[in-house]
Design a protein around this motif. Structure first.
Motif, PDB file in Angstrom:
ATOM      1  N   HIS A 111       6.892   8.804   7.031  1.00 41.59           N
ATOM      2  CA  HIS A 111       5.672   7.989   6.945  1.00 41.59           C
ATOM      3  C   HIS A 111       6.055   6.529   6.736  1.00 41.59           C
ATOM      4  O   HIS A 111       7.062   6.232   6.101  1.00 41.59           O
ATOM      5  N   GLU A 112       5.235   5.615   7.283  1.00 44.02           N
ATOM      6  CA  GLU A 112       5.629   4.197   7.164  1.00 44.02           C
ATOM      7  C   GLU A 112       5.585   3.705   5.714  1.00 44.02           C
ATOM      8  O   GLU A 112       6.293   2.782   5.348  1.00 44.02           O
ATOM      9  N   TYR A 113       4.752   4.328   4.873  1.00 43.95           N
ATOM     10  CA  TYR A 113       4.745   3.952   3.458  1.00 43.95           C
ATOM     11  C   TYR A 113       5.746   4.811   2.687  1.00 43.95           C
ATOM     12  O   TYR A 113       6.019   5.949   3.079  1.00 43.95           O
ATOM     13  N   GLY A 114       6.233   4.308   1.603  1.00 40.61           N
ATOM     14  CA  GLY A 114       7.221   5.071   0.822  1.00 40.61           C
ATOM     15  C   GLY A 114       7.135   4.750  -0.656  1.00 40.61           C
ATOM     16  O   GLY A 114       8.135   4.457  -1.300  1.00 40.61           O
ATOM     17  N   ASN A 115       5.910   4.811  -1.200  1.00 44.39           N
ATOM     18  CA  ASN A 115       5.764   4.458  -2.615  1.00 44.39           C
ATOM     19  C   ASN A 115       6.192   5.617  -3.496  1.00 44.39           C
ATOM     20  O   ASN A 115       7.286   5.644  -4.037  1.00 44.39           O
ATOM     21  N   GLY A 116       5.292   6.612  -3.653  1.00 39.19           N
ATOM     22  CA  GLY A 116       5.630   7.766  -4.480  1.00 39.19           C
ATOM     23  C   GLY A 116       5.483   9.047  -3.690  1.00 39.19           C
ATOM     24  O   GLY A 116       4.835   9.089  -2.640  1.00 39.19           O
ATOM     25  N   VAL A 117       6.090  10.105  -4.205  1.00 40.88           N
ATOM     26  CA  VAL A 117       5.982  11.420  -3.585  1.00 40.88           C
ATOM     27  C   VAL A 117       6.197  12.430  -4.693  1.00 40.88           C
ATOM     28  O   VAL A 117       6.788  12.116  -5.728  1.00 40.88           O
ATOM     29  N   SER A 118       5.672  13.637  -4.455  1.00 42.56           N
ATOM     30  CA  SER A 118       5.829  14.634  -5.501  1.00 42.56           C
ATOM     31  C   SER A 118       6.101  15.986  -4.863  1.00 42.56           C
ATOM     32  O   SER A 118       5.646  16.263  -3.744  1.00 42.56           O
ATOM     33  N   VAL A 119       6.861  16.814  -5.562  1.00 40.21           N
ATOM     34  CA  VAL A 119       7.075  18.186  -5.101  1.00 40.21           C
ATOM     35  C   VAL A 119       6.724  19.124  -6.244  1.00 40.21           C
ATOM     36  O   VAL A 119       7.059  18.848  -7.404  1.00 40.21           O
ATOM     37  N   PHE A 120       5.988  20.165  -5.935  1.00 46.04           N
ATOM     38  CA  PHE A 120       5.693  21.186  -6.939  1.00 46.04           C
ATOM     39  C   PHE A 120       6.380  22.478  -6.517  1.00 46.04           C
ATOM     40  O   PHE A 120       6.142  23.009  -5.443  1.00 46.04           O
ATOM     41  N   GLY A 149       0.802  -1.219   0.000  1.00 50.17           N
ATOM     42  CA  GLY A 149       0.000   0.000   0.000  1.00 50.17           C
ATOM     43  C   GLY A 149       0.833   1.267   0.000  1.00 50.17           C
ATOM     44  O   GLY A 149       2.065   1.227  -0.077  1.00 50.17           O
ATOM     45  N   ALA A 150       0.133   2.395   0.090  1.00 53.76           N
ATOM     46  CA  ALA A 150       0.830   3.666  -0.082  1.00 53.76           C
ATOM     47  C   ALA A 150       0.093   4.802   0.600  1.00 53.76           C
ATOM     48  O   ALA A 150      -1.098   4.707   0.908  1.00 53.76           O
ATOM     49  N   LYS A 151       0.811   5.870   0.825  1.00 54.97           N
ATOM     50  CA  LYS A 151       0.234   7.136   1.268  1.00 54.97           C
ATOM     51  C   LYS A 151       1.111   8.196   0.609  1.00 54.97           C
ATOM     52  O   LYS A 151       2.143   8.599   1.162  1.00 54.97           O
ATOM     53  N   ASN A 152       0.749   8.563  -0.596  1.00 50.43           N
ATOM     54  CA  ASN A 152       1.647   9.416  -1.376  1.00 50.43           C
ATOM     55  C   ASN A 152       1.353  10.893  -1.114  1.00 50.43           C
ATOM     56  O   ASN A 152       0.216  11.333  -1.181  1.00 50.43           O
ATOM     57  N   HIS A 153       2.424  11.627  -0.821  1.00 50.42           N
ATOM     58  CA  HIS A 153       2.313  13.050  -0.493  1.00 50.42           C
ATOM     59  C   HIS A 153       2.655  13.909  -1.712  1.00 50.42           C
ATOM     60  O   HIS A 153       3.497  13.518  -2.528  1.00 50.42           O
ATOM     61  N   MET A 154       2.045  15.074  -1.757  1.00 46.55           N
ATOM     62  CA  MET A 154       2.522  16.095  -2.691  1.00 46.55           C
ATOM     63  C   MET A 154       2.880  17.339  -1.886  1.00 46.55           C
ATOM     64  O   MET A 154       2.015  17.937  -1.239  1.00 46.55           O
ATOM     65  N   VAL A 188       4.841   7.501 -12.055  1.00 44.33           N
ATOM     66  CA  VAL A 188       5.021   6.085 -12.419  1.00 44.33           C
ATOM     67  C   VAL A 188       6.099   6.042 -13.512  1.00 44.33           C
ATOM     68  O   VAL A 188       5.904   6.603 -14.589  1.00 44.33           O
ATOM     69  N   PRO A 189       7.232   5.404 -13.239  1.00 42.71           N
ATOM     70  CA  PRO A 189       8.317   5.428 -14.225  1.00 42.71           C
ATOM     71  C   PRO A 189       7.934   4.719 -15.523  1.00 42.71           C
ATOM     72  O   PRO A 189       7.078   3.830 -15.527  1.00 42.71           O
ATOM     73  N   VAL A 190       8.559   5.134 -16.611  1.00 42.93           N
ATOM     74  CA  VAL A 190       8.317   4.456 -17.898  1.00 42.93           C
ATOM     75  C   VAL A 190       8.855   3.026 -17.821  1.00 42.93           C
ATOM     76  O   VAL A 190       9.667   2.695 -16.957  1.00 42.93           O
ATOM     77  N   ALA A 191       8.398   2.203 -18.781  1.00 44.66           N
ATOM     78  CA  ALA A 191       8.619   0.753 -18.710  1.00 44.66           C
ATOM     79  C   ALA A 191      10.081   0.337 -18.595  1.00 44.66           C
ATOM     80  O   ALA A 191      10.396  -0.675 -17.982  1.00 44.66           O
ATOM     81  N   TYR A 192      10.989   1.113 -19.180  1.00 41.38           N
ATOM     82  CA  TYR A 192      12.401   0.689 -19.206  1.00 41.38           C
ATOM     83  C   TYR A 192      13.182   1.205 -18.003  1.00 41.38           C
ATOM     84  O   TYR A 192      14.380   0.984 -17.885  1.00 41.38           O
ATOM     85  N   HIS A 193      12.504   1.943 -17.099  1.00 36.85           N
ATOM     86  CA  HIS A 193      13.051   2.185 -15.758  1.00 36.85           C
ATOM     87  C   HIS A 193      12.284   1.250 -14.822  1.00 36.85           C
ATOM     88  O   HIS A 193      11.378   0.545 -15.250  1.00 36.85           O
ATOM     89  N   THR A 194      12.637   1.271 -13.536  1.00 37.21           N
ATOM     90  CA  THR A 194      11.942   0.319 -12.670  1.00 37.21           C
ATOM     91  C   THR A 194      10.967   1.023 -11.740  1.00 37.21           C
ATOM     92  O   THR A 194      11.114   2.205 -11.435  1.00 37.21           O
ATOM     93  N   PHE A 195       9.981   0.261 -11.303  1.00 38.06           N
ATOM     94  CA  PHE A 195       8.904   0.757 -10.438  1.00 38.06           C
ATOM     95  C   PHE A 195       8.981   0.021  -9.111  1.00 38.06           C
ATOM     96  O   PHE A 195       8.959  -1.204  -9.075  1.00 38.06           O
ATOM     97  N   GLY A 196       9.014   0.783  -8.018  1.00 39.47           N
ATOM     98  CA  GLY A 196       8.963   0.118  -6.723  1.00 39.47           C
ATOM     99  C   GLY A 196       9.023   1.108  -5.580  1.00 39.47           C
ATOM    100  O   GLY A 196       9.713   2.127  -5.662  1.00 39.47           O
ATOM    101  N   GLY A 197       8.269   0.823  -4.522  1.00 43.86           N
ATOM    102  CA  GLY A 197       8.258   1.699  -3.358  1.00 43.86           C
ATOM    103  C   GLY A 197       9.236   1.216  -2.297  1.00 43.86           C
ATOM    104  O   GLY A 197       9.773   0.108  -2.381  1.00 43.86           O
ATOM    105  N   TRP A 198       9.459   2.061  -1.310  1.00 49.62           N
ATOM    106  CA  TRP A 198      10.336   1.751  -0.181  1.00 49.62           C
ATOM    107  C   TRP A 198       9.509   1.537   1.079  1.00 49.62           C
ATOM    108  O   TRP A 198       8.311   1.734   1.103  1.00 49.62           O
ATOM    109  N   LYS A 199      10.198   1.215   2.118  1.00 57.54           N
ATOM    110  CA  LYS A 199       9.615   1.009   3.447  1.00 57.54           C
ATOM    111  C   LYS A 199       8.477  -0.020   3.359  1.00 57.54           C
ATOM    112  O   LYS A 199       8.639  -1.049   2.691  1.00 57.54           O
TER     113      LYS A 199
END
Ligand code: NAD
Length: 499
Positions: A408-417, A250-255, A444-455
């Protein structure tokens, strides 16, 4: 009429024999569309045996010949895009346009996987010692399994199957029991594309099916995507049984929104990333972190305006921005989280609960909800809601904003504007999550990079797609050889070293 789905084994649609079924709903109407068989241990073992047999020949095909099957598959999907997207949308509840995106992101990994022969080349060193050459090669693991979630029923099965197959493995897919029709159709298309029977089997089921895949010694590796408690369970069970495992949760993605950001751009990005697909995306943004009170006030007001203009409708309504949740349970859970947030003291700026869509009164709908003044101790902040609920957590300064996703205990994606390069770079370097977007809300990275969260968003060492997928689905063999073989040096009793 309620149709009865099957498994897909050795190139054939095989009816379930366990006598147990799950209901597959149409979330827009609340009606049951189909019944999916839930395989028991014996049925699952038969699927594994079939895959094991089929893998031997498939693994011996040249990589390019295997890749041709993937290329042919891509051609066969083309005329079916619309029908696949419609079936996916009907079972999942996401809009048809979004369902097209689900399929497309999966196909991009098939395109990547069709180029895998290049990445399977291995390594070579000539003259590593006197007359000695060393080469390493990547060999398939054998039978591998993928266990996938409901929220991307095309994309994630394809993310798992395509690299696994291209590397020469047989692949057993255990799709979500909530929307299994599209994975079944994709498997049929692979067969039509020339994949030998048994190389891609689909076994439907629940815990018993999964447990069989996790414990059977013939399955060499397991890839999982789903909720964190199950990801952790699958990871520990699979590895305890000697398997490779990569399990994404799971995830809790921040912006993080800096005061210099273009707030109209930010608000548009948040509306799409927070509420698109009814928030049922592991890369959805569920927490906005404006820096400074002025930024926060302006942002909340822009979000409120935009939410008022959203259209929630049936998944096949072309005007809908998002559709229903996947199930009645999901709807009840999301509504309960909104009630909890109020109890915990968050300010409910927009309450999406109780939404009725005309003509679809039994559908699993809830509208967009917005919380302001959420604090890190609240459960609505700490836990994944997986629905159209966006929380605003106000940060006094950049350092506080950076700490929130990092701690945060989840570490999937994050964004900064931000419009400031220094801030963007510092944030990307220091933030403690697996995927980062700079002025990109869903990185979400393009197919030839890799996708994966942390924590607690990812368990295991290697990511999905990109070069990591080849590392995951192959093992390395290293060959040290000396030619001509007739060199006479006499017996050596010490370990050979490079001279
Ligand atoms: P889920 O964990 O309920 O189910 C995922 C898979 O596990 C399904 O195939 C299901 O049949 C199986 N399963 C469920 N309970 C099981 C049990 N007790 N034992 C063995 N197998 C079991 O997840 P879901 O509701 O289908 O999907 C939503 C979740 O997936 C969310 O938490 C979301 O964040 C996550 N997700 C993560 C990513 C990622 O890449 N990190 C991507 C998509 C979805």
């Amino acid at each position: 009429m309620v149709s009865e789905l099957t498994h897909f084994v050795h190139g054939r649609n095989v009816p379930g024999r366990s006598g147990r079924f799950g209901d597959v709903y149409e979330p827009s109407t609340g009606r049951i569309r189909a019944r999916v068989p839930l395989a028991d241990r014996a049925e699952t073992e038969a699927v594994i045996a079939d895959a094991e047999e089929a893998q031997v020949a498939w693994g011996s095909w040249s990589p390019q010949r295997r890749a041709r099957v993937l290329l042919r598959f891509l051609q066969l999907v083309e005329p079916e895009r619309e029908s696949i997207a419609r079936a996916l949308s009907a079972e999942h509840g996401k809009t048809v346009a979004d369902a097209h995106g689900d399929l497309q992101r999966g196909l991009e990994v098939v395109e990547f996987a069709a180029g895998i022969p290049h990445l399977l080349k291995g390594e070579f060193t000539d003259n590593a010692g006197a007359g000695i050459d060393v080469h390493s090669l990547r060999q398939p693991l054998g039978v591998v399994a993928g266990i996938t979630p409901f929220n991307f029923p095309a994309m994630i099965p394809l993310w798992k199957a395509a690299p696994a197959l291209a590397c020469g493995n047989a692949f057993i897919l255990k799709p979500s029991e909530r929307d299994p029709s599209v994975p079944l159709r994709l498997a049929e298309l692979f067969l039509e594309a020339g994949l030998p029977p048994g190389v891609l089997n689909v076994v439907n089921g629940g815990k018993e099916t999964v447990d069989t895949l996790l414990t059977d010694p013939r399955v060499a590796a397991v890839g999982f995507v789903g909720s964190t408690p199950i990801a952790e369970y699958v990871y520990s069970t699979a590895t305890a049984h000697g398997k490779r495992a990569q399990c994404f949760g799971g995830a809790k993605n921040h912006m993080v929104v800096m005061p210099d950001a273009d707030l109209d751009q930010v608000a548009d990005a948040l509306i799409g990333a927070g509420y698109g697909s009814a928030g049922e995306r592991c890369m959805a943004i569920s927490v906005a972190v404006p820096v400074g009170e002025e930024t926060a006030d302006a942002l909340v007001s822009k979000l409120t305006e935009r939410i008022a203009g959203l259209t929630v409708g049936a998944s096949d309504d072309p005007d809908a921005d998002f559709g229903p949740l996947v199930s009645r349970d999901a709807l009840d859970r999301v509504d309960a989280y909104v009630a909890l947030g109020v109890e915990e003291g968050a300010e409910l700026v927009v309450d999406g609960r109780g939404l009725k869509v005309k003509g679809h009164e039994e559908g699993f709908f809830t509208g967009a909800s917005l919380f302001d003044r959420v604090t890190p101790d609240m459960r609505v902040y700490r836990e994944e809601i997986f629905g159209p609920v966006l929380s605003v957590v106000r940060a006094a300064d950049y350092e506080e904003a950076l700490r929130l996703p990092s701690e945060h205990e989840y570490g999937n994606g994050v964004s900064v504007f931000t419009r400031d390069g220094d801030t963007a770079r510092d944030f990307s370097q220091r933030v403690n999550t697996g995927m980062v977007g700079v002025n990109v809300p869903i990185p979400v990275p393009v197919a030839y990079h890799t996708f994966g969260g942390w924590k607690r968003s990812g368990f295991g060492d290697l990511n999905q797609h990109g070069p990591d997928s080849i590392r995951f689905y192959t093992r390395t063999k290293t060959v040290t050889s000396r030619w001509p073989s007739g060199v006479k040096e006499g017996a050596e009793f010490t370990i050979p070293v490079v001279r």
